[in-house]
Design a protein around this motif. Structure first.
Motif, PDB file in Angstrom:
ATOM      1  N   SER A   1      -3.520 -38.745  31.236  1.00 38.73           N
ATOM      2  CA  SER A   1      -4.616 -39.670  31.696  1.00 38.73           C
ATOM      3  C   SER A   1      -5.825 -39.112  31.593  1.00 38.73           C
ATOM      4  O   SER A   1      -6.081 -37.777  31.169  1.00 38.73           O
ATOM      5  CB  SER A   1      -4.486 -40.277  33.123  1.00 38.73           C
ATOM      6  N   GLU A   2      -7.061 -39.733  31.702  1.00 36.77           N
ATOM      7  CA  GLU A   2      -8.354 -39.224  31.506  1.00 36.77           C
ATOM      8  C   GLU A   2      -8.493 -38.078  32.370  1.00 36.77           C
ATOM      9  O   GLU A   2      -9.313 -37.108  32.147  1.00 36.77           O
ATOM     10  CB  GLU A   2      -9.541 -40.309  31.481  1.00 36.77           C
ATOM     11  N   ASP A   3      -8.181 -38.435  33.450  1.00 42.42           N
ATOM     12  CA  ASP A   3      -8.231 -37.359  34.815  1.00 42.42           C
ATOM     13  C   ASP A   3      -7.735 -35.908  34.388  1.00 42.42           C
ATOM     14  O   ASP A   3      -7.966 -34.768  34.502  1.00 42.42           O
ATOM     15  CB  ASP A   3      -7.695 -37.955  36.112  1.00 42.42           C
ATOM     16  N   ASP A   4      -6.111 -36.127  33.832  1.00 44.81           N
ATOM     17  CA  ASP A   4      -5.555 -35.026  33.508  1.00 44.81           C
ATOM     18  C   ASP A   4      -6.151 -34.393  32.600  1.00 44.81           C
ATOM     19  O   ASP A   4      -6.265 -33.089  32.538  1.00 44.81           O
ATOM     20  CB  ASP A   4      -4.080 -35.527  32.908  1.00 44.81           C
TER      21      ASP A   4
ATOM     22  N   ALA B   1      -9.470 -34.161  31.630  1.00 40.87           N
ATOM     23  CA  ALA B   1     -10.618 -33.495  32.497  1.00 40.87           C
ATOM     24  C   ALA B   1     -10.222 -32.255  33.071  1.00 40.87           C
ATOM     25  O   ALA B   1     -11.058 -31.245  33.240  1.00 40.87           O
ATOM     26  CB  ALA B   1     -11.402 -34.546  33.381  1.00 40.87           C
ATOM     27  N   LYS B   2      -9.112 -32.361  34.015  1.00 39.15           N
ATOM     28  CA  LYS B   2      -8.717 -31.128  34.589  1.00 39.15           C
ATOM     29  C   LYS B   2      -8.314 -30.121  33.845  1.00 39.15           C
ATOM     30  O   LYS B   2      -8.437 -28.752  33.781  1.00 39.15           O
ATOM     31  CB  LYS B   2      -7.579 -31.434  35.815  1.00 39.15           C
TER      32      LYS B   2
ATOM     33  N   ASN C   1      -9.251 -29.501  30.724  1.00 33.31           N
ATOM     34  CA  ASN C   1     -10.284 -29.118  29.997  1.00 33.31           C
ATOM     35  C   ASN C   1     -11.140 -27.857  30.927  1.00 33.31           C
ATOM     36  O   ASN C   1     -11.382 -27.009  30.428  1.00 33.31           O
ATOM     37  CB  ASN C   1     -11.254 -30.188  29.631  1.00 33.31           C
ATOM     38  N   GLU C   2     -11.442 -28.180  32.176  1.00 31.61           N
ATOM     39  CA  GLU C   2     -11.887 -27.237  32.872  1.00 31.61           C
ATOM     40  C   GLU C   2     -11.121 -25.842  33.426  1.00 31.61           C
ATOM     41  O   GLU C   2     -11.727 -24.911  33.048  1.00 31.61           O
ATOM     42  CB  GLU C   2     -12.125 -28.069  34.448  1.00 31.61           C
TER      43      GLU C   2
ATOM     44  N   LYS D   1      -3.763 -36.893  23.382  1.00 32.40           N
ATOM     45  CA  LYS D   1      -3.774 -37.241  24.783  1.00 32.40           C
ATOM     46  C   LYS D   1      -2.030 -37.515  25.104  1.00 32.40           C
ATOM     47  O   LYS D   1      -1.627 -38.482  25.887  1.00 32.40           O
ATOM     48  CB  LYS D   1      -4.565 -38.636  25.030  1.00 32.40           C
TER      49      LYS D   1
END
Length: 68
Positions: free
Chosen positions: A41-44, A46-47, A49-50, A27
């Motif tokens: 961040s977790e949002d970063d 997730a984006k 990963n997508e 991370k």
């Protein structure tokens, strides 16, 4: 397949060899030249990963279209 690329550090402007898998697991990304740490961040994550999954899928589809 392991996705890697060169990234230019925003602080020292030196090139960093970016290993996506390692950065994703930790991370963070640390510049070996100046020591700046980019925290994700977790949002970063997730984006990323997508986007990564979409990229891999496109690569697989492209490979199927090329005759052997």
């Amino acid at each position: 397949m392991q996705l890697q690329l060169n990234y230019t550090c925003d602080v020292c402007e030196e090139t960093i060899h970016l290993d996506f898998e390692k950065s994703f697991e930790e991370k963070k990304l640390e510049c070996p030249h100046c020591g700046v740490v980019y925290d994700f961040s977790e949002d970063d994550l997730a984006k990323f990963n997508e986007c990564y999954k979409n990229f891999v899928q496109r690569m697989k589809e492209s490979k199927k279209k090329i005759p052997s």
